[in-house]
Each structure stands twice: as structure tokens, then as C-alpha cells.
Scaffold this active site. Structure first.
Site, mmCIF file in Angstrom:
data_model
loop_
_atom_site.group_PDB
_atom_site.id
_atom_site.type_symbol
_atom_site.label_atom_id
_atom_site.label_comp_id
_atom_site.label_asym_id
_atom_site.label_seq_id
_atom_site.Cartn_x
_atom_site.Cartn_y
_atom_site.Cartn_z
ATOM 1 N N CYS A 135 0.847 -1.198 0.000
ATOM 2 C CA CYS A 135 0.000 0.000 0.000
ATOM 3 C C CYS A 135 0.878 1.243 0.000
ATOM 4 O O CYS A 135 1.423 1.615 1.045
ATOM 5 C CB CYS A 135 -0.920 -0.021 1.221
ATOM 6 S SG CYS A 135 -1.910 1.465 1.390
ATOM 7 N N CYS A 138 -0.213 4.063 2.223
ATOM 8 C CA CYS A 138 0.060 3.843 3.651
ATOM 9 C C CYS A 138 1.547 4.030 3.968
ATOM 10 O O CYS A 138 1.895 4.665 4.954
ATOM 11 C CB CYS A 138 -0.310 2.423 4.075
ATOM 12 S SG CYS A 138 -1.893 1.832 3.476
ATOM 13 N N ASP A 139 2.403 3.443 3.154
ATOM 14 C CA ASP A 139 3.816 3.324 3.532
ATOM 15 C C ASP A 139 4.775 4.149 2.676
ATOM 16 O O ASP A 139 5.980 4.156 2.944
ATOM 17 C CB ASP A 139 4.255 1.849 3.438
ATOM 18 C CG ASP A 139 3.436 0.964 4.366
ATOM 19 O OD1 ASP A 139 2.976 1.474 5.401
ATOM 20 O OD2 ASP A 139 3.262 -0.230 4.053
#
Ligand code: NAP
Length: 307
Positions: A135, A138-139
């Protein structure tokens, strides 16, 4: 236990499920939530979540999952840690068979999520969180100014590559075909981005690592020629598999296997709702899952009031 009939049974303890449970119990509905693993679902794979509002310093997935669970428990939601074996959803009384007995409820909110597809190559699992991720939203921030690769050619991979091109020094887009499956809207900005390099007709055949990821070996599927890429991060964006095996014969699914439900979260069956990543929707995020949970509880309440 089997004789009790709950107003609402929530299946799945991710952000959508816990929010549905919070809203349902807070509305005075007798609610049970069933989760087979730890609280939080896919969130628990994420070390730092900084796109969920209210946490200016960010929050790790375990902490956020546990906090969401506590929020639902505070209003009296019953939590069951057990595995769902089957669901009977067509009758007014829905029966959920678990490895710890049957649960009966008037409404069911399905929040089982979706799992990222894995490449299935050696070392992939062990390197998750140590360079390998699924993701970018997200990261991606962990790779600011660094070199990463994105695998895939669909909308997720294209969106991830574009997102990362604004953060990272260099982004390779590794795709097994010679053209993207992604919608045209992504093509031009990706082609224009000077730090994006396409590796067409290529697949990742090996991950290179010393404690954490250091690179990947890619192979041209036509010529068989191999090349090593030095990488700080590798994002695998090759699609997801929704957790719908237990409901596929009762709920209408789209061609990718997601439960067909619009913004009301209502499925084809009365009293059955689908929230979060398991539902057909354009953008799967924690905030969009929590929003679904609130909506589902609202419509479950409305449905129960009409019975
Ligand atoms: P997807 O459309 O199924 O695309 C998956 C991509 O990964 C394809 O290019 C596929 O290659 C490749 N792939 C699959 N298995 C692979 C493997 N084992 N090794 C290497 N490559 C592999 O999945 P998605 O991109 O996650 O999109 C899922 C859904 O969400 C789609 O409906 C998409 O439109 C939607 N979505 C929309 C947006 C948006 O509109 N902004 C953003 C993200 C997602 P092939 O092309 O060769 O099959």
C-alpha cells in the site's frame, strides 16, 4: 447461546466492522462482532498510519485496531474471537456458524475485507515491513527521496507509481505486459514524470535483501534477460482478493468477487450489509471503511425498525 437472537452481527474486526459495531451499540442495538484474528484487520500490517485523521503523529495499526475495538466495547458490543465457518443469510433470522457455536441475528454486516495478492516469491513474506509493501498510500512516506519499484499494471499500480513519483527519487514500474491495464487518465502523467522508468514485459523473479530489501531481480518475459535493480522499497500492486468465499452463493458479487453494494451498503439480501474493502467501491481506505460502518449501522437500524 444459540437461542439468543442479536439485532446485529458484524463479521470482521477491521475499521468498517468496529465502526458499524460502535454505531449499532450506541444506537441501542444488541450487537455481536466476530473476528478470527487480532483486532484491526489489514491495518495491523501497517506500522504507521498517518492518513487517518485525529492522529497528528500517526498511529500504528495495532493501536488503532485495539482502540476501535475498545470504542465498540464501551457501548456494550459483544466480541467473539472465532472463525466463521458458514453463513445463512436469506431468511429473516441469519445464522452464522462459527468454530465456537452458532450465532443468530436479524441483520448481518459483512466486514471481512480483502487481502492483497502476493507475488509468491521467496522472501516476500519475511520482507513485509522491511522494504516490501502492498500500500503506497500507507507506507510511501517511509521512502521519501529513495528508489522504489511498483509491480503491476492496473489502476492501483498506476496510482501508486504516480503517488510515489512525487515522494521518491526514482520509481520503476515493473509490468508483465507492454502496456498498462490502468485507465488512460494515469498514462500521460506517468509518462511525463521524469523519475518514473517503465520496465515492460518484466516480472520480479528474486528479492535481494540483507536484513531488509536491497533490490530485486527482474526478468524480461520475452527475452529471458535478467537485470538487478537496486531498491529501497518494492510495492506489490497486483490486485486484491476479497474475502467473499463464504457468501458467494447468496450475495451478488461483481466480476472481481466484491459484494455489490452502493453507498447505502445494502446488498441484494434484506438485512445484509457490506462495508469496507469487501464492498464494490472506488477507493479502499481506513476512512472510507469507517464511513461505511456508520452508514451500515444506520440502515440496519432503519431495517429493524420496519420489521
Ligand atoms: P487489477 O485491475 O486486477 O490489476 C492487477 C494488475 O496486476 C494487472 O496489471 C495484472 O497484470 C497484474 N498482475 C496480477 N497478478 C500478477 C502477478 N502475479 N504478477 C505480476 N503482475 C500481476 O487490480 P488493481 O489495480 O488493484 O485494481 C483493482 C480494482 O480497483 C480495479 O477495478 C481498479 O479499477 C480499481 N481501482 C481504481 C482506482 C482509480 O480509479 N483511481 C485506483 C485503484 C484501483 P495483467 O494486466 O497482465 O493482468
Amino acid at each position: 447461546m444459540a437461542d439468543k437472537i442479536y439485532d446485529v452481527a458484524v463479521v470482521g474486526g477491521g475499521p468498517g466492522g468496529f465502526t458499524a459495531a460502535l454505531y449499532a451499540t450506541r444506537a441501542g442495538l444488541d450487537t455481536v462482532l466476530i473476528e478470527k484474528l487480532s483486532a484491526g484487520g489489514q491495518m495491523t500490517e501497517t506500522a504507521m498510519i498517518d492518513n487517518y485523521p485525529g492522529f497528528p503523529e500517526g498511529v500504528d495499526g495495532f493501536t488503532l485496531g485495539a482502540a476501535m475495538q475498545e470504542g465498540a466495547k464501551r457501548f456494550g458490543c459483544e466480541m467473539r474471537q472465532s472463525e466463521v465457518l458458514s453463513l445463512s443469510l436469506t431468511a429473516p433470522s441469519k445464522v452464522i456458524k462459527t468454530d465456537a457455536g452458532d450465532i443468530t441475528a436479524r441483520t448481518v454486516i459483512l466486514a471481512t475485507g480483502a487481502v492483497h495478492r502476493h507475488l509468491g516469491i521467496e522472501g516476500e513474506g519475511a520482507l513485509v515491513g522491511r522494504g516490501v509493501g502492498y500500500c503506497a498510500t500507507c507506507d510511501g512516506m517511509f521512502f521519501r527521496g529513495k528508489t522504489v519499484a511498483v509491480v503491476g499494471g492496473g489502476n492501483s499500480a498506476a496510482a501508486d507509481a504516480l503517488y510515489l513519483s512525487r515522494i521518491c527519487k526514482k520509481v520503476y514500474l515493473v509490468h508483465r505486459r507492454d502496456t498498462l491495464r490502468a485507465t488512460k487518465i494515469y498514462h500521460e502523467p506517468l509518462l511525463k514524470a521524469e523519475n518514473v522508468e517503465f520496465k515492460w514485459n518484466s516480472r520480479v523473479v528474486e528479492l535481494l535483501a540483507e536484513q531488509k530489501l536491497t533490490g530485486a531481480v527482474i526478468e524480461n518475459v520475452q527475452s529471458g534477460v535478467r537485470e538487478s535493480l537496486a531498491l529501497d522499497g518494492l510495492f506489490i500492486s497486483i490486485g486484491r482478493t476479497p474475502e467473499t468465499a463464504l457468501v458467494k452463493d447468496q450475495l451478488t458479487l461483481d466480476e472481481a468477487g466484491y459484494v455489490v453494494a452502493d453507498e447505502t451498503t445494502k446488498t441484494n439480501l434484506e438485512g445484509v450489509f457490506a462495508v469496507g474493502d469487501v464492498r464494490t467501491k472506488p477507493f479502499r481506505q481506513i476512512v472510507t471503511a469507517t464511513a461505511d460502518g456508520a452508514v451500515a449501522a444506520h440502515f440496519a437500524e432503519e431495517y429493524l425498525a420496519q420489521q
